[in-house]
Scaffold this motif. Structure first.
Motif, PDB file in Angstrom:
ATOM      1  N   PHE A 115      44.101  19.169 -47.906  1.00 31.34           N
ATOM      2  CA  PHE A 115      42.718  18.873 -48.275  1.00 31.34           C
ATOM      3  C   PHE A 115      42.263  17.533 -47.702  1.00 31.34           C
ATOM      4  O   PHE A 115      41.985  16.575 -48.428  1.00 31.34           O
ATOM      5  N   ASP A 156      42.262  27.889 -43.853  1.00 35.73           N
ATOM      6  CA  ASP A 156      42.395  29.127 -44.613  1.00 35.73           C
ATOM      7  C   ASP A 156      41.348  30.151 -44.173  1.00 35.73           C
ATOM      8  O   ASP A 156      41.055  31.103 -44.885  1.00 35.73           O
ATOM      9  N   TYR A 194      37.764  21.885 -45.195  1.00 40.77           N
ATOM     10  CA  TYR A 194      38.951  21.023 -45.072  1.00 40.77           C
ATOM     11  C   TYR A 194      39.544  21.259 -43.691  1.00 40.77           C
ATOM     12  O   TYR A 194      39.945  22.374 -43.352  1.00 40.77           O
ATOM     13  N   HIS A 230      51.671  28.394 -51.178  1.00 38.60           N
ATOM     14  CA  HIS A 230      51.573  27.130 -50.419  1.00 38.60           C
ATOM     15  C   HIS A 230      52.254  25.968 -51.169  1.00 38.60           C
ATOM     16  O   HIS A 230      51.638  24.968 -51.528  1.00 38.60           O
ATOM     17  N   LYS A 286      48.285  21.717 -50.893  1.00 40.86           N
ATOM     18  CA  LYS A 286      47.066  22.314 -51.439  1.00 40.86           C
ATOM     19  C   LYS A 286      47.115  22.247 -52.979  1.00 40.86           C
ATOM     20  O   LYS A 286      47.498  21.234 -53.545  1.00 40.86           O
TER      21      LYS A 286
END
Length: 692
Positions: free
Chosen positions: A108, A248, A283, A477, A481
């Motif tokens: 992020f 993503d 992000y 993950h 994250k």
């Protein structure tokens, strides 16, 4: 006076043409590569295919194009594919946030929103060397520089293929650095007759190369741009997975370019690869560049005397045409997709296609089993009950409708409730459950329309549900994250220690161009969990939202090859899939490296092998690959430490299949597994064999 001026002019002329030193001592006498050098000129030829050789002629004089000529032999005679080209790199340097989250494992991060600057990488030809490295030949030219980054240019030629790699290998002393790079081949004068590529719809496109062309960014399929000359084609393409920093979404962000004056920084005419600085504008973490790490800004080139369509077909062989190759006794499975077809289409009263595009994308990519992650902050996991149960029924009906004897679309969710961090749930059949329970409501109720319905109040009941329905859970993950700190924070919890908690999932986060393998983050966790004394496993995950034909899906995908002879029937449940996952009967691959067989003293992954008293063990490994391999690594642990035994595989040629036998000592070890990686940092890894 006149004599002094004359001597000075002679000195200046001599100095400007001074020969740079060329070190050829690293060339093995038995090398199949032929190298000759004259002042400021280096000529290297290598065996490409049968009865075919590649040749590059380098000009080491200052201000001269580096690639004087790039050639390919046809019927014994060399013909020039391209000439007077320079490798070109643009390095973009930004700032990594190492404080607010989890250091270098951060996802992020909005690097594109922070101050950053792009620099042309400058080549100052001071020294050159050529050395043999297994079946490949490496030409190294120093030095290169951009801002605080310094290093050398490396050109790697691969025996057995008209393939070579061009890399700016650079490091910085500055901490908290994130980078991107664009690259390609540039000429002052136009050297191409035409430029070709496959558009995102998989149709070959060709345009005449014109001197006045301003640079154009292209959305292509197979990540490849080709220049055509009088005698053939030169294709430029990146490493198929490593080059793509983690997102993503798999949007096609126009990863190739051609034309003049690219980004107003490359004044010549070129073809190449590029990264979009803005990503999907959410992000966008770019690549890590820790201090003193040798970042490889690189691209591949393939030479071909054929037409552009046949040249592209040769490039596509390295990724099996972006399709996961079938293996006897295995079925491919990919996990963690937030496509949200239920909420966005089926329950939104939108037209329902007979063949949804996302299903066709999966089928066309060679994926046999898809495990979804629906309802990711779009639905009603905690109720109201009627709404939640309708959403689940719609999901189950959708999966049943689009499944067949050749493809399974399976329901799954990323609940992110009760346990901590983010995690995925997977049941072997449709299960109705609600992620909340009001006081006075029972744990299980019987509904006249839906049958058994579970209502979950806490982590204890979540584990009970998984046990009753034989479901699996695992950390999504892990250690980044929304799972930053997990599963470490709950490793002592009953639910984590249970057989129902499988382990964790693997995806290439963070992006790192100095590492010879992908996602060290999860591979390290895999070893940690084994040393914790728990028989956990790691599956591949994609963690993507939209799945569309025009997306760059393959770069962001990975798969699990599950040991299954056939697909279960959806209506009968899919327990064999969960059994293979839970028992570790699978390997993970990016697609280019496959591991059809792996045993330790005859025992397969997930099984237990009894060692002899002296600890000697025989590891049998069959490997199927496209890019030439770089190394295999035998990784083991004793419950405290992790041990690594790296095996150099640089003697391999492209496109091979071989059974390797390694003898090693595993005395006092409790588990062992194997990884294999190739020259483009594609790879595969097994699950553990447990030792006693």
């Amino acid at each position: 006076m006149r004599k002094g001026i004359l001597l000075l002019l002679v000195f200046i002329c001599f100095g400007s043409q001074a020969q740079i030193p060329i070190d050829l001592t690293g060339i093995q006498k038995k090398s199949a590569t032929q190298v000759t050098s004259t002042p400021n000129r280096l000529e290297v030829s290598w065996p490409a295919k049968a009865n075919q050789k590649g040749k590059i002629i380098l000009n080491l004089a200052p201000q001269s194009p580096l690639f004087t000529s790039i050639q390919l032999s046809q019927q014994g005679a060399f013909k020039e594919i391209a000439a007077n080209l320079d490798p070109a790199f643009i390095l973009t340097i930004g700032k990594r946030d190492l404080i607010t989250q989890n250091g270098w494992n951060i996802f992020f991060d909005k690097t594109h929103k922070k101050p950053h600057q792009s620099y042309l990488v400058n080549l100052n030809k001071k020294t050159a060397s050529v050395h043999t490295d297994g079946s490949r030949t490496v030409i190294r030219i120093s030095e290169i520089q951009a801002a605080t980054f310094n290093g050398a240019l490396e050109i790697t030629l691969y025996n057995g293929s008209p393939l070579f790699n061009v890399a700016a290998v650079m490091a910085t002393e500055v901490d908290s650095t994130a980078i991107l790079y664009d690259a390609g081949l540039v000429s002052k004068a136009l050297v191409w007759k035409s430029i070709s590529w496959s558009d995102s719809g998989d149709k070959l496109q060709t345009t005449t190369a014109l001197t006045a062309d301003t640079s154009t960014n292209l959305a292509v399929k197979y990540r490849t741009i080709m220049g055509t000359g009088e005698n053939g084609n030169l294709a430029v393409f990146p490493a198929p997975h490593q080059y793509f920093y983690p997102l993503d979404e798999a949007f096609n962000l126009k990863f190739t370019w051609f034309g003049r004056n690219y980004r107003n920084m490359l004044p010549g005419y070129g073809i190449g690869i590029r990264q979009d600085l803005m990503g999907d504008d959410r992000y966008v973490p770019w690549f890590n560049a820790p201090p003193k790490t040798q970042q490889r800004l690189n691209f591949f080139c393939l030479l071909s005397p054929a037409t552009p369509d046949k040249t592209l077909a040769e490039v596509k062989q390295f990724t099996h045409s972006d399709v996961y190759k079938p293996l006897p006794g295995y079925k491919t499975m990919s996990s963690h997709f937030h496509n949200e077809f239920v909420m966005k289409v089926l329950l939104a009263n939108q037209p329902v296609p007979e063949k949804p595009t996302f299903v066709e994308v999966f089928k066309n990519t060679g994926i046999d089993i898809v495990h979804l992650g629906e309802f990711h902050y779009t639905a009603h996991p905690k109720g109201p009950d009627e709404q939640r149960l309708l959403e689940l029924k719609t999901l189950f009906d959708m999966c049943r409708r689009y499944s067949s004897d050749k493809f399974l679309l399976l329901p799954g969710e990323e609940p992110n409730e009760f346990l901590g961090g983010h995690w995925l749930a997977f049941f072997p059949k449709p299960v109705y459950w609600i992620m909340s329970r009001k006081p006075g409501m029972p744990f299980i109720t019987d509904d006249s329309r839906f049958g058994k319905v579970y209502r979950i109040a806490d982590k204890t009941e979540m584990l009970k549900l998984l046990e009753l329905e034989n479901g699996l859970a695992w950390t999504a993950h892990a250690r980044t994250k929304g799972s930053t700190g997990y599963p470490d924070k709950y490793k002592e919890e009953a639910f984590f220690k249970s057989d129902q908690f499988m382990g964790a999932a693997w995806k290439n986060i963070p992006g790192e161009l100095s590492e010879p393998r992908l996602s060290k983050r999860v591979l390290d966790l895999m070893d940690d969990m084994a040393n914790w004394g728990l028989k956990k496993h790691v599956i591949a995950e994609a963690d993507l939202f939209t799945v569309e034909p025009e997306n760059e899906m393959y770069a962001h995908l990975n798969v699990n090859y599950l040991q299954l002879d056939k697909l279960p029937n959806y209506n009968n449940g899919w327990q064999p899939i969960l059994d293979a996952m839970q028992q570790g009967r699978f390997f993970v691959s990016t697609g280019e490296v496959l591991l059809p067989t792996f045993t330790v003293n005859g025992k397969k992954s997930g099984e237990t092998s009894t060692l002899a008293k002296n600890g000697k063990a025989t590891i049998a490994l069959e490997v199927d690959w496209t890019f030439p391999l770089t190394f295999a690594e035998i990784i083991s642990g004793d419950g405290t430490q992790v041990y690594r035994e790296k095996i150099n595989l640089k003697h391999t040629l492209p496109f091979g299949k071989k059974k390797f036998t390694f003898t090693t000592n595993l005395q006092n070890k409790k588990w062992v597994r194997v990884e294999v990686w190739d020259a483009a940092v594609n790879g595969a890894f097994t699950q553990q064999v447990w030792l006693e």
